[in-house]
Design an enzyme around this catalytic site. Structure first.
Site, PDB file in Angstrom:
ATOM      1  N   ASP A 146       1.780 -15.904   5.875  1.00  0.00           N
ATOM      2  CA  ASP A 146       1.149 -17.286   5.525  1.00  0.00           C
ATOM      3  C   ASP A 146       1.306 -17.526   4.145  1.00  0.00           C
ATOM      4  OD1 ASP A 146       0.776 -17.825   8.205  1.00  0.00           O
ATOM      5  OD2 ASP A 146      -1.318 -17.523   7.980  1.00  0.00           O
ATOM      6  N   ALA A 163       2.916  -0.892   4.684  1.00  0.00           N
ATOM      7  CA  ALA A 163       2.181  -0.995   6.045  1.00  0.00           C
ATOM      8  C   ALA A 163       1.993  -2.435   6.393  1.00  0.00           C
ATOM      9  CB  ALA A 163       1.322   0.037   6.314  1.00  0.00           C
ATOM     10  N   ARG A 170       4.645  11.127  -2.088  1.00  0.00           N
ATOM     11  CA  ARG A 170       4.124  10.943  -0.672  1.00  0.00           C
ATOM     12  C   ARG A 170       5.449  11.033   0.093  1.00  0.00           C
ATOM     13  NH1 ARG A 170       4.034   5.967   2.233  1.00  0.00           N
ATOM     14  NH2 ARG A 170       3.133   6.178   4.252  1.00  0.00           N
ATOM     15  N   HIS A 230       3.912  -4.705   9.235  1.00  0.00           N
ATOM     16  CA  HIS A 230       3.486  -4.784  10.405  1.00  0.00           C
ATOM     17  C   HIS A 230       2.244  -5.422  11.042  1.00  0.00           C
ATOM     18  CE1 HIS A 230       6.664  -1.696   9.678  1.00  0.00           C
ATOM     19  NE2 HIS A 230       5.404  -1.025   8.895  1.00  0.00           N
ATOM     20  N   ARG A 286      12.592   4.820  12.499  1.00  0.00           N
ATOM     21  CA  ARG A 286      11.071   5.616  12.469  1.00  0.00           C
ATOM     22  C   ARG A 286      10.273   5.021  13.681  1.00  0.00           C
ATOM     23  NH1 ARG A 286       8.684   5.130   6.848  1.00  0.00           N
ATOM     24  NH2 ARG A 286       7.556   6.690   8.021  1.00  0.00           N
ATOM     25  N   TYR A 335      10.870   9.061   1.470  1.00  0.00           N
ATOM     26  CA  TYR A 335      10.964   8.014   0.479  1.00  0.00           C
ATOM     27  C   TYR A 335      11.480   8.560  -0.682  1.00  0.00           C
ATOM     28  CZ  TYR A 335       7.466   5.861   3.504  1.00  0.00           C
ATOM     29  OH  TYR A 335       6.863   5.526   4.696  1.00  0.00           O
ATOM     30  N   GLU A 338      12.780  -9.129   1.683  1.00  0.00           N
ATOM     31  CA  GLU A 338      12.019  -8.032   2.163  1.00  0.00           C
ATOM     32  C   GLU A 338      12.816  -6.792   1.980  1.00  0.00           C
ATOM     33  OE1 GLU A 338       9.813  -6.416   6.367  1.00  0.00           O
ATOM     34  OE2 GLU A 338      10.905  -8.173   6.297  1.00  0.00           O
ATOM     35  N   ASN A 398       8.272  -5.377  -0.893  1.00  0.00           N
ATOM     36  CA  ASN A 398       8.103  -4.257  -0.145  1.00  0.00           C
ATOM     37  C   ASN A 398       6.610  -4.408   0.278  1.00  0.00           C
ATOM     38  OD1 ASN A 398       7.750  -1.810   1.089  1.00  0.00           O
ATOM     39  ND2 ASN A 398       8.904  -0.716  -0.222  1.00  0.00           N
ATOM     40  N   HIS A 422      12.744  -2.477   2.263  1.00  0.00           N
ATOM     41  CA  HIS A 422      12.045  -1.126   2.503  1.00  0.00           C
ATOM     42  C   HIS A 422      12.889   0.057   2.083  1.00  0.00           C
ATOM     43  CE1 HIS A 422       9.006  -3.028   4.998  1.00  0.00           C
ATOM     44  NE2 HIS A 422       9.936  -3.966   5.380  1.00  0.00           N
ATOM     45  N   ARG A 428       6.551   0.574  13.610  1.00  0.00           N
ATOM     46  CA  ARG A 428       7.251   0.134  12.621  1.00  0.00           C
ATOM     47  C   ARG A 428       8.392  -0.928  12.576  1.00  0.00           C
ATOM     48  NH1 ARG A 428       4.936   3.329   8.313  1.00  0.00           N
ATOM     49  NH2 ARG A 428       4.344   5.311   8.880  1.00  0.00           N
ATOM     50  N   PRO A 470       0.632  -1.301   0.153  1.00  0.00           N
ATOM     51  CA  PRO A 470       0.036  -0.051  -0.135  1.00  0.00           C
ATOM     52  C   PRO A 470       0.753   1.266   0.192  1.00  0.00           C
ATOM     53  CG  PRO A 470      -0.264  -1.204   2.124  1.00  0.00           C
ATOM     54  CD  PRO A 470       0.649  -1.910   1.280  1.00  0.00           C
ATOM     55  N   ASN A 471       0.354   2.330  -0.741  1.00  0.00           N
ATOM     56  CA  ASN A 471       0.852   3.721  -0.739  1.00  0.00           C
ATOM     57  C   ASN A 471       2.057   3.605  -1.557  1.00  0.00           C
ATOM     58  OD1 ASN A 471      -1.287   4.739   0.697  1.00  0.00           O
ATOM     59  ND2 ASN A 471      -0.254   3.852   2.510  1.00  0.00           N
TER      60      ASN A 471
END
Length: 147
Positions: free
Chosen positions: A87, A77, A18, A80, A107, A23, A98, A74, A100, A111, A10-11
């Site tokens: 799963d 949100a 943003r 977390h 942060r 970022y 992973e 990535n 980020h 997070r 998301p985002n």
């Protein structure tokens, strides 16, 4: 030629707009172009996608089973909060990295925890969009060594 998968949560569709102080100004299209160049230079294909919907990310992880040589994710949100993504990744048999863009450990405290990290072979945080390339190159190297 093998397929590698890069998934964004998301985002991340707002990357470059943003909170650029966190970022950066590069867009998700920039990330995709960089990753496609890396994959193509190594003779591989790339599936690159973004969704704000948890179920779509899960569906793409399921679709990658038996097809993709590795996933870079990535989760945004969902990092977390999503046991469901964890799963799905646990049902995926190839390596997972992973990523980020920001250093999630510098942060807010909420997070700092990642469900995905318990499945990932590696975690890259805080390298900006360059982290995607590092992750993809690592997966390609793992694949090359195993084939």
């Amino acid at each position: 030629m093998s397929l590698f998968t890069i998934l964004n949560g998301p985002n991340l569709n707002l990357l470059g707009q943003r909170q650029p102080e966190i970022y950066g100004y590069e867009t998700l299209a920039d990330v995709e172009a960089d990753c496609r160049a890396i994959a193509e230079a190594a003779g591989h294909e790339l599936f690159f996608a973004q969704s704000n919907r948890e179920y779509e990310l899960i569906d793409w992880i399921h679709e990658a089973r038996g097809k993709s040589a590795g996933i870079v994710i990535n989760p945004g949100a969902f990092t977390h909060t999503s046991v469901a993504i964890l799963d799905a990744l646990n049902a995926f048999e190839a390596p997972v990295i992973e990523v980020h863009i920001s250093n999630i450990h510098k942060r807010e405290v909420f997070r700092h925890h990642s469900y995905v990290s318990t499945r990932a072979e590696g975690v890259i945080a805080g390298l900006g969009i360059e982290g995607y390339g590092v992750a993809l190159r690592h997966l390609i190297n793992l694949f090359s060594r195993s084939s």
